[in-house]
Scaffold this active site. Sequence first.
Site, short mmCIF file in Angstrom:
data_model
loop_
_atom_site.label_atom_id
_atom_site.label_comp_id
_atom_site.label_asym_id
_atom_site.label_seq_id
_atom_site.Cartn_x
_atom_site.Cartn_y
_atom_site.Cartn_z
N GLU A 182 -13.00 -8.04 -5.91
CA GLU A 182 -11.71 -7.41 -5.13
C GLU A 182 -10.54 -8.05 -5.59
O GLU A 182 -9.22 -7.54 -5.80
CB GLU A 182 -12.01 -7.04 -3.80
CG GLU A 182 -12.95 -5.78 -3.54
CD GLU A 182 -12.39 -4.50 -3.67
OE1 GLU A 182 -11.16 -4.53 -4.00
OE2 GLU A 182 -13.24 -3.60 -3.53
N HIS B 60 -12.56 2.09 -8.45
CA HIS B 60 -13.05 2.78 -7.25
C HIS B 60 -13.62 4.35 -7.72
O HIS B 60 -14.49 4.77 -7.08
CB HIS B 60 -12.40 2.65 -6.20
CG HIS B 60 -12.30 1.43 -5.46
ND1 HIS B 60 -11.59 0.62 -5.96
CD2 HIS B 60 -12.55 1.08 -4.18
CE1 HIS B 60 -11.82 -0.67 -5.11
NE2 HIS B 60 -12.26 0.02 -4.20
N HIS C 36 -20.69 -3.05 -2.81
CA HIS C 36 -19.26 -2.30 -3.01
C HIS C 36 -18.51 -3.08 -4.30
O HIS C 36 -18.04 -2.59 -5.11
CB HIS C 36 -18.52 -2.28 -1.83
CG HIS C 36 -17.17 -1.41 -2.09
ND1 HIS C 36 -16.92 -0.23 -2.60
CD2 HIS C 36 -16.03 -2.15 -2.18
CE1 HIS C 36 -15.96 -0.06 -2.65
NE2 HIS C 36 -15.30 -1.22 -2.23
N LYS D 215 -7.31 1.76 7.18
CA LYS D 215 -8.30 2.83 6.47
C LYS D 215 -9.43 2.63 7.12
O LYS D 215 -10.00 1.41 7.28
CB LYS D 215 -8.33 2.66 5.00
CG LYS D 215 -7.25 3.25 4.10
CD LYS D 215 -7.69 3.36 2.64
CE LYS D 215 -6.85 4.09 1.63
NZ LYS D 215 -7.43 4.20 0.41
N ASN E 228 -6.88 1.57 -5.56
CA ASN E 228 -8.45 2.17 -5.78
C ASN E 228 -8.83 2.00 -7.47
O ASN E 228 -9.71 2.77 -7.88
CB ASN E 228 -8.15 3.64 -5.55
CG ASN E 228 -8.10 4.14 -4.27
OD1 ASN E 228 -8.91 3.65 -3.51
ND2 ASN E 228 -6.95 5.12 -3.97
N HIS F 268 -17.31 4.21 -6.78
CA HIS F 268 -17.76 5.07 -5.77
C HIS F 268 -18.73 6.17 -6.14
O HIS F 268 -19.96 6.12 -5.63
CB HIS F 268 -16.64 5.78 -5.03
CG HIS F 268 -15.90 4.98 -4.15
ND1 HIS F 268 -14.56 5.66 -3.37
CD2 HIS F 268 -16.07 3.94 -3.66
CE1 HIS F 268 -14.24 4.61 -2.57
NE2 HIS F 268 -14.91 3.35 -2.66
N ARG G 197 0.25 2.97 -2.98
CA ARG G 197 -1.09 2.65 -2.45
C ARG G 197 -2.48 2.83 -3.19
O ARG G 197 -3.41 2.24 -3.44
CB ARG G 197 -1.34 3.03 -0.96
CG ARG G 197 -2.60 2.24 -0.33
CD ARG G 197 -2.58 2.20 0.93
NE ARG G 197 -3.80 1.88 1.56
CZ ARG G 197 -3.99 1.69 3.02
NH1 ARG G 197 -2.99 1.99 3.97
NH2 ARG G 197 -5.09 1.17 3.57
N GLU H 203 -0.96 6.13 1.49
CA GLU H 203 -1.62 6.55 0.35
C GLU H 203 -0.94 7.94 -0.34
O GLU H 203 -1.54 8.74 -0.94
CB GLU H 203 -2.92 6.61 0.11
CG GLU H 203 -3.87 6.30 -1.00
CD GLU H 203 -5.13 6.06 -1.07
OE1 GLU H 203 -5.57 5.25 -1.17
OE2 GLU H 203 -5.76 7.12 -0.56
N LYS I 222 -2.30 -6.75 -0.92
CA LYS I 222 -2.51 -5.70 -0.18
C LYS I 222 -1.39 -5.23 0.77
O LYS I 222 -1.05 -4.17 1.09
CB LYS I 222 -3.96 -5.50 0.35
CG LYS I 222 -4.38 -4.33 1.17
CD LYS I 222 -5.63 -4.06 1.19
CE LYS I 222 -5.73 -2.61 1.59
NZ LYS I 222 -7.67 -2.29 1.76
N ARG J 241 -9.40 9.10 22.30
CA ARG J 241 -8.27 9.27 21.45
C ARG J 241 -7.74 8.14 20.81
O ARG J 241 -6.45 8.39 20.50
CB ARG J 241 -7.31 10.45 21.80
CG ARG J 241 -7.91 11.70 22.07
CD ARG J 241 -7.08 13.08 22.62
NE ARG J 241 -7.65 14.08 22.74
CZ ARG J 241 -8.22 14.57 23.94
NH1 ARG J 241 -8.31 13.74 25.11
NH2 ARG J 241 -8.74 15.51 24.01
#
Length: 366
Positions: free
Chosen positions: A185, A248, A265, A143, A245, A252, A241, A237, A227, A121
């Site tokens: 990036e 992206h 990526h 993330k 993206n 993606h 935030r 987000e 960032k 956990r």
Amino acid sequence: MASITLKTPSLSYDIHIAAGLLRTLYPRLKKLYPAKKSFRPIIVTSENIWALWSKDVLASFPEPPTVLFHPVGEKHKRLAAVEKLADQMVEAGADRDTLLLALGGGVVGDLTGFLAAIYMRGIPYVQLPTTLLAQVDSSLGGKTGVNLATGKNLIGSFHHPLAVFADTNVLATLPPEELRAGLHESIKAGIIYDPKLFKYMQANAEAILAADPAALTKVVAASVKVKAEVVGLDEKENGLRMILNFGHTLGHAIEAATQYKQLLHGEAVAWGSIAAVQLAVSRDALSEEDANKIVNTIMTYGPLPQFRADAKRLVTLTAGDKKRRSGRRAFVLPKAIGTVEVVYDVTDAELLSAANSMLTLMKAQA
């Protein structure tokens, strides 16, 4: 050494950027804990990274830590890999005092962070990014996650590291395509938030692409600052935030359409960014002048690889994007260099047109 603090309402941690950090790692890890508090390090990495940097990592450890290996590549960023690593951790005696160390690029960092988030956990971890893309983007912000066959990072959690140690020495061993993928990036960070960073990358492409240490350190620090500021203002987000993206949504989709095998990526994000620019121009949201500057700068940091994908298929794949809210597709559009907006009314027809324009440009570059 540059140290940038990422502060959110719930926590804060430092991102350290300097040459030689891996060789002094263990005493730096000890400083993260109260006096006399013990921790049991376990490193998650890939065999190729360990072959390059194990001597540096082990130089400061009083005794060798447990090392777990994960295969290279986005296609291995799946739940099955997390379960396998978790079983190996149990066999190694990992408990709540275990500290996971993610030594690698974005795949290792995302997967290790997710493993740390769910093992017993939640246990602590530290990011040791070894690619430029990971140093400027994926290693910070909390993330974590893994992919499904239907989309990228659809299973994950927010779980921040205790710290990030970005050793710029590792960038010297990056293949050219990995370096360029990370730089895309950083270009993104300039487009969405920091026009000074964009102008620096526009004016100093030769030195940056030659991996000049001073130029790269400046780019990494500026990108990390972008960032850190954005995440500090919107940790989960829910608003700002989402601008991270940019590029992206289609990026993606390109990765999914090519089964994560044809592009890195950062390369997919670069093509997605070009599509977003073209969409913005079609809406009169972005000037032709700024559009040309963005596309030309992205291409300067190429060559971007060709790929096979149908525009309609790419649009369909955006339906599985995790940024959708109430069935609406979130799309980040540039308004000027340094300014973007998140819109929810981009139609399939608009996206199809942008994807076709991007594919036309790609074919023209062949």
